[in-house]
Design a protein around this motif. Structure first.
Motif, short mmCIF file in Angstrom:
data_model
loop_
_atom_site.label_atom_id
_atom_site.label_comp_id
_atom_site.label_asym_id
_atom_site.label_seq_id
_atom_site.Cartn_x
_atom_site.Cartn_y
_atom_site.Cartn_z
N GLN A 6 0.82 -1.21 0.00
CA GLN A 6 0.00 0.00 0.00
C GLN A 6 0.86 1.26 0.00
OE1 GLN A 6 -2.70 0.99 3.46
NE2 GLN A 6 -4.26 0.54 1.92
N GLY A 7 1.97 1.23 0.72
CA GLY A 7 2.82 2.40 0.81
C GLY A 7 3.72 2.61 -0.38
N GLY A 8 3.79 1.63 -1.29
CA GLY A 8 4.63 1.77 -2.46
C GLY A 8 6.12 1.86 -2.10
N LEU A 9 6.87 2.55 -2.92
CA LEU A 9 8.30 2.68 -2.71
C LEU A 9 8.58 3.68 -1.59
CD1 LEU A 9 11.10 1.79 -3.87
CD2 LEU A 9 11.04 3.87 -5.26
N LEU A 10 9.31 3.23 -0.58
CA LEU A 10 9.62 4.07 0.58
C LEU A 10 11.06 4.59 0.48
CD1 LEU A 10 8.12 1.74 3.34
CD2 LEU A 10 7.02 3.71 2.24
N PRO A 11 11.35 5.76 1.08
CA PRO A 11 12.72 6.30 1.07
C PRO A 11 13.59 5.61 2.11
CG PRO A 11 11.27 7.80 2.23
CD PRO A 11 10.39 6.70 1.70
N VAL A 12 13.75 4.30 1.93
CA VAL A 12 14.49 3.49 2.89
C VAL A 12 15.99 3.66 2.71
CG1 VAL A 12 14.98 1.08 3.56
CG2 VAL A 12 12.63 1.79 3.09
N ASN A 13 16.40 3.95 1.49
CA ASN A 13 17.82 3.97 1.16
C ASN A 13 18.07 5.05 0.12
OD1 ASN A 13 20.03 2.76 -0.92
ND2 ASN A 13 20.56 2.21 1.17
N GLN A 14 19.32 5.46 0.00
CA GLN A 14 19.68 6.49 -0.98
C GLN A 14 19.24 6.14 -2.39
OE1 GLN A 14 23.49 8.77 -0.68
NE2 GLN A 14 24.07 7.50 -2.43
N MET A 15 19.30 4.84 -2.73
CA MET A 15 18.90 4.43 -4.09
C MET A 15 17.43 4.74 -4.35
SD MET A 15 20.96 0.87 -4.64
CE MET A 15 22.74 0.79 -4.38
N SER A 16 16.60 4.52 -3.35
CA SER A 16 15.17 4.77 -3.54
C SER A 16 14.87 6.26 -3.64
CB SER A 16 14.35 4.15 -2.41
OG SER A 16 14.72 4.69 -1.17
N MET A 17 15.73 7.09 -3.08
CA MET A 17 15.47 8.53 -3.09
C MET A 17 15.63 9.15 -4.47
SD MET A 17 16.91 9.72 0.61
CE MET A 17 17.05 8.40 1.81
N GLU A 18 16.30 8.45 -5.39
CA GLU A 18 16.35 8.91 -6.77
C GLU A 18 14.93 9.04 -7.33
OE1 GLU A 18 17.84 7.34 -11.19
OE2 GLU A 18 18.68 6.43 -9.37
N PHE A 19 14.00 8.23 -6.81
CA PHE A 19 12.64 8.19 -7.33
C PHE A 19 11.64 8.88 -6.41
CE2 PHE A 19 15.09 4.55 -8.81
CZ PHE A 19 14.98 4.71 -10.18
N HIS A 20 12.13 9.57 -5.40
CA HIS A 20 11.23 10.24 -4.45
C HIS A 20 10.41 11.31 -5.18
CE1 HIS A 20 9.74 11.52 -0.59
NE2 HIS A 20 10.04 12.77 -0.90
N ASN A 21 9.11 11.19 -5.12
CA ASN A 21 8.19 12.09 -5.83
C ASN A 21 8.40 12.06 -7.35
OD1 ASN A 21 6.94 12.98 -3.45
ND2 ASN A 21 8.43 14.64 -3.19
N ARG A 22 9.05 11.02 -7.82
CA ARG A 22 9.37 10.92 -9.24
C ARG A 22 9.00 9.55 -9.81
NH1 ARG A 22 12.15 14.46 -6.61
NH2 ARG A 22 13.07 16.31 -7.62
N VAL A 23 8.03 8.92 -9.20
CA VAL A 23 7.52 7.63 -9.70
C VAL A 23 6.00 7.66 -9.64
CG1 VAL A 23 7.71 6.54 -7.41
CG2 VAL A 23 7.62 5.11 -9.45
#
Length: 261
Positions: A126-143
């Protein structure tokens, strides 16, 4: 970041550009196989060809990604029909998602879609991609997120899919998988590589059972802008992705030199 398709001036230029794009796309198919992001003969990576005809390259239906070469990629139109003689079948229905995005996004020269374990797991959360790691932050608000409507065989889903992708570089298809776009096959692959890594890290962190530490919205957005080269920082690394792609090409040359055939 790598070359993007242009309109060549002469017949020789056209042929040379198509060969370059075929080899780059074939390399990406082999890399997706090498990094175990395949689903047997299913899923696709499509590449727009330059010119007014709206033609694309896609994998022959029935071949494993390890079997893809520059020469056996199939040239198709926007409906997914082969436009040149080919001994291989084409799966027009598999192009429903890709054709919608290629039509709507002029910058989406390449569309890459996967059904990986980690990607499907995050797509089901339900929460989708979380900002768990620097790699995921590339897609923060961009997915973007697209709700599941069944197997993507119906053309009326295309408009909703395009709306959900918007201008983002990536899309999470709920209960289905991951998708990235790029101005080149190389860019689409690198985005998928790190989106997949982000999903793997998230699922692993969640499996540990401990409470997750998530950075603030301000830090996440700043990191995303850093990774896109848009933020002010003491240092900039403008060549990282080009160096990474060059290294990946060297890897393909070692493990699958026949990709260029």
């Amino acid at each position: 970041m790598t070359e993007t398709p242009t309109t060549p001036a002469t017949a020789e230029d056209i042929a040379a550009e198509e060969l370059r794009l075929r080899r780059e796309l074939a390399a990406v198919y082999r890399l997706v196989a090498h990094f175990r992001m395949t689903d047997l003969i299913f899923t696709h990576i499509s590449q727009r060809l330059p010119g007014p005809d709206n033609h694309f390259l896609i994998n022959p239906y029935g071949l494993m990604f390890e079997e893809i070469t520059a020469s056996n990629l199939v040239r198709i139109d926007l409906e997914g029909n082969a436009v040149e003689p080919t001994p291989h079948p084409v799966n027009p229905a598999g192009f429903v998602i890709h054709s919608a995005i290629h039509k709507a996004r002029t910058d989406a020269h390449c569309v890459l879609h996967t059904h990986t374990r980690a990607g499907c797991a995050v797509a089901a959360q339900q929460g989708g991609l979380l900002p768990v790691n620097q790699m995921s932050m590339e897609f923060h608000n961009r997915v973007g997120y697209h709700n599941y409507e069944g197997v993507a065989l119906n053309l009326d889903e295309q408009e909703r899919l395009v709306d959900d992708l918007g201008g983002h570089p990536a899309l999470i298809l709920r209960n289905h998988g991951l998708l990235t776009v790029g101005e080149s096959a190389a860019q689409a692959f690198l985005r998928m590589f790190y989106l997949e890594k982000a999903c793997e890290i998230q699922v692993t962190a969640q499996a540990a059972g401990a409470l997750l530490v998530l950075p603030s919205e301000k830090v996440c957005e700043y990191t995303a802008r850093q990774l896109a080269g848009e933020a002010t920082a003491d240092f900039q690394d403008d060549i990282a992705y080009d160096l990474a792609w060059a290294a990946l090409l060297r890897l393909v040359e070692r493990i699958a030199p026949d990709y260029k055939d």
